[in-house]
Design a protein around this motif. Sequence first.
Motif, PDB file in Angstrom:
ATOM      1  N   MET A   1     -37.846  25.557  10.200  1.00  0.00           N
ATOM      2  CA  MET A   1     -37.172  26.910   9.491  1.00  0.00           C
ATOM      3  C   MET A   1     -35.811  26.483   8.476  1.00  0.00           C
ATOM      4  N   ILE A   2     -35.730  27.227   7.685  1.00  0.00           N
ATOM      5  CA  ILE A   2     -34.792  26.944   6.685  1.00  0.00           C
ATOM      6  C   ILE A   2     -33.626  27.961   7.263  1.00  0.00           C
ATOM      7  N   LYS A   3     -32.330  27.179   7.526  1.00  0.00           N
ATOM      8  CA  LYS A   3     -31.107  28.025   7.863  1.00  0.00           C
ATOM      9  C   LYS A   3     -30.520  28.729   6.597  1.00  0.00           C
ATOM     10  N   ALA A   4     -29.803  29.866   7.037  1.00  0.00           N
ATOM     11  CA  ALA A   4     -29.048  30.671   5.733  1.00  0.00           C
ATOM     12  C   ALA A   4     -28.009  31.386   6.532  1.00  0.00           C
ATOM     13  N   ASP A   5     -26.854  31.180   5.677  1.00  0.00           N
ATOM     14  CA  ASP A   5     -25.576  32.030   5.943  1.00  0.00           C
ATOM     15  C   ASP A   5     -25.476  33.122   4.849  1.00  0.00           C
ATOM     16  N   CYS A   6     -26.281  33.378   4.080  1.00  0.00           N
ATOM     17  CA  CYS A   6     -26.517  34.611   2.970  1.00  0.00           C
ATOM     18  C   CYS A   6     -27.615  34.745   2.708  1.00  0.00           C
ATOM     19  N   VAL A   7     -27.705  36.137   2.825  1.00  0.00           N
ATOM     20  CA  VAL A   7     -29.305  36.769   2.598  1.00  0.00           C
ATOM     21  C   VAL A   7     -28.946  37.948   1.699  1.00  0.00           C
ATOM     22  N   VAL A   8     -29.866  38.137   0.753  1.00  0.00           N
ATOM     23  CA  VAL A   8     -29.792  39.413  -0.330  1.00  0.00           C
ATOM     24  C   VAL A   8     -31.366  39.649   0.083  1.00  0.00           C
ATOM     25  N   ALA A   9     -31.547  40.851   0.659  1.00  0.00           N
ATOM     26  CA  ALA A   9     -32.699  41.535   0.857  1.00  0.00           C
ATOM     27  C   ALA A   9     -33.275  42.516   0.073  1.00  0.00           C
ATOM     28  N   ALA A  10     -34.529  42.459  -0.275  1.00  0.00           N
ATOM     29  CA  ALA A  10     -35.413  43.474  -0.806  1.00  0.00           C
ATOM     30  C   ALA A  10     -35.029  43.921  -2.183  1.00  0.00           C
ATOM     31  N   CYS A  11     -34.670  43.102  -3.140  1.00  0.00           N
ATOM     32  CA  CYS A  11     -34.220  43.310  -4.618  1.00  0.00           C
ATOM     33  C   CYS A  11     -35.559  43.734  -5.315  1.00  0.00           C
ATOM     34  N   ARG A  12     -35.290  45.027  -5.525  1.00  0.00           N
ATOM     35  CA  ARG A  12     -36.522  45.596  -6.454  1.00  0.00           C
ATOM     36  C   ARG A  12     -37.249  44.752  -7.463  1.00  0.00           C
ATOM     37  N   GLU A  13     -36.486  44.129  -8.291  1.00  0.00           N
ATOM     38  CA  GLU A  13     -36.666  43.064  -9.380  1.00  0.00           C
ATOM     39  C   GLU A  13     -35.736  42.024  -9.366  1.00  0.00           C
TER      40      GLU A  13
ATOM     41  N   GLU B   1     -28.281  32.653  10.183  1.00  0.00           N
ATOM     42  CA  GLU B   1     -27.339  32.142  11.239  1.00  0.00           C
ATOM     43  C   GLU B   1     -26.504  33.719  11.517  1.00  0.00           C
ATOM     44  N   ASP B   2     -25.758  33.342  12.625  1.00  0.00           N
ATOM     45  CA  ASP B   2     -24.761  34.408  13.138  1.00  0.00           C
ATOM     46  C   ASP B   2     -23.580  34.298  12.267  1.00  0.00           C
ATOM     47  N   GLY B   3     -23.333  35.766  11.857  1.00  0.00           N
ATOM     48  CA  GLY B   3     -21.882  35.638  10.832  1.00  0.00           C
ATOM     49  C   GLY B   3     -22.480  35.553   9.456  1.00  0.00           C
ATOM     50  N   ALA B   4     -23.673  35.554   8.999  1.00  0.00           N
ATOM     51  CA  ALA B   4     -24.306  35.474   7.862  1.00  0.00           C
ATOM     52  C   ALA B   4     -23.875  36.604   6.850  1.00  0.00           C
ATOM     53  N   VAL B   5     -23.435  36.239   5.440  1.00  0.00           N
ATOM     54  CA  VAL B   5     -23.216  37.490   4.446  1.00  0.00           C
ATOM     55  C   VAL B   5     -24.740  38.138   4.589  1.00  0.00           C
ATOM     56  N   ARG B   6     -24.600  39.279   4.584  1.00  0.00           N
ATOM     57  CA  ARG B   6     -25.934  40.135   4.196  1.00  0.00           C
ATOM     58  C   ARG B   6     -25.649  41.443   3.325  1.00  0.00           C
ATOM     59  N   VAL B   7     -26.290  41.369   2.386  1.00  0.00           N
ATOM     60  CA  VAL B   7     -26.473  42.233   1.055  1.00  0.00           C
ATOM     61  C   VAL B   7     -27.938  42.997   1.158  1.00  0.00           C
ATOM     62  N   ASP B   8     -27.881  44.338   1.187  1.00  0.00           N
ATOM     63  CA  ASP B   8     -29.113  45.198   1.047  1.00  0.00           C
ATOM     64  C   ASP B   8     -29.063  45.368  -0.523  1.00  0.00           C
ATOM     65  N   ALA B   9     -30.174  44.829  -0.845  1.00  0.00           N
ATOM     66  CA  ALA B   9     -30.510  44.984  -2.341  1.00  0.00           C
ATOM     67  C   ALA B   9     -31.477  46.000  -2.814  1.00  0.00           C
TER      68      ALA B   9
END
Length: 427
Positions: A1-13, A62-70
């Motif tokens: 698995m690729i580990k991530a500490d920042c996720v941008v989710a569901a960008c329309r484009e 990862e815990d504490g990751a930056v999450r942005v709902d796009a």
Amino acid sequence: MIKADCVVAACRELLTCGGPVPKRGPALGEVGLVENAWVAARGGRVVFVGTEAGFKRSVEVEDGAVRVDAGGLVGLPGFVDSHNHLPFAGTREREFSLRLRGWTYQRLAAEGMGIRSTVRETRRIGRQELAALCLRRLDEMLLTGTTTTEAKSGYGLNLDDEVKQLEAVREAAARHPMTVVPTFMGAHEVPDEFRERKEDYLDLLVHTVIPAVRDQGLARFFDVFCEEGVFSLEETERLVAAARAAGFGVKIHADEFIPLGGAELAARVGAVSADHLIASTEAGIRALAASDTVAALLPNVPFFLMQDKKPPARRLIEAGAAVALATDFNPGSSMTSNMQFVVQLGVFLLRMGIEEAVNAATANAAFALRLQDEVGSVEPGKRMDLVLYDIPSYPFLVYRLGANPVRHVIKNGAAVVRDGRLARPSL
Ligand code: NIG
Ligand code: FE
């Protein structure tokens, strides 16, 4: 698995602007559109770009990751402004009013206004005050979607004030998320005190200022205004040779008003970019097309100076040149630092396609700062610099003129603008 500490989710484009750089000819129109895109990063670098299914399969957050709902937003790489005179003091609205009454930019310069008046103001203020001005401007740029910028000196025009400008840039950059690339432009104009003895100013640049800026590690690039009444082609050649010998990459303000052969010279010496090119000849265009020198177009300059002539963007693209777009932010000929506006002018004034203009302001602009391995596209390995716009689809970036739809800005994997506001204003 690729580990991530920042996720941008569901960008329309998402326009990744990925692929080999510089983008030339038809490739300039390819923006790498991904619908319903998910992007992940770790340690400030992109580790995943793809669909929701791919994300769920391969990324562990990862815990504490930056999450942005796009959800519903459109994502683009942060803009790269490859031509920007950031550290200046004072403004020139009086001169602007005179221009509205018919004075030309050259006539103002001849009367002691123009660049030289900004030099007087910039010499007058201290380094910290100048750094504070830079910080405020960097905040403004972040809010309109720029995450990397150049910053040119060139309003000091002596050893102490050029160094002061570059130190102010360094100080501001250290306190700001923006990636800032400093350029030494002591050859922006001949200062008043050397008016009658230009040779002595060239000697000062070559023997004193260039070595000092190099020794203090204050700049990555060297730039010169090659123009009738400023620095001739021969003078430019001498300065460029000295700058190259000192280890600087070279940029040239070329063919802004009169074609002196600056574009050809830039290509011949392997300059990183030739900028302006409003008056470039066919020979200049061909020389650039056959080189890795970026043709950096600054469409707000002819717009702001209300000139009929525009840089030959279509001809440059057709010839195969690496075309970039930049603001030329300065108080005389381009009082904007907004790359969205420059992209709009690229389309409206220079007849570029929307996709071409976007690539010219991201991927190719990164190449104009030789930062193509770091910024300019949303691809694994690059910095996580992603801007999310509240628009229905990417053409609205140009179609919906004069709005600022920036909703979130991620810089190096941190959410530095949320809901259109700076997470941490500089001042
Ligand atoms: O890129 N052309 C030279 N320098 C700037 C103008 C600077 C000024 O007017 O203060 C430019 O257009
Ligand atoms: Fe400029």
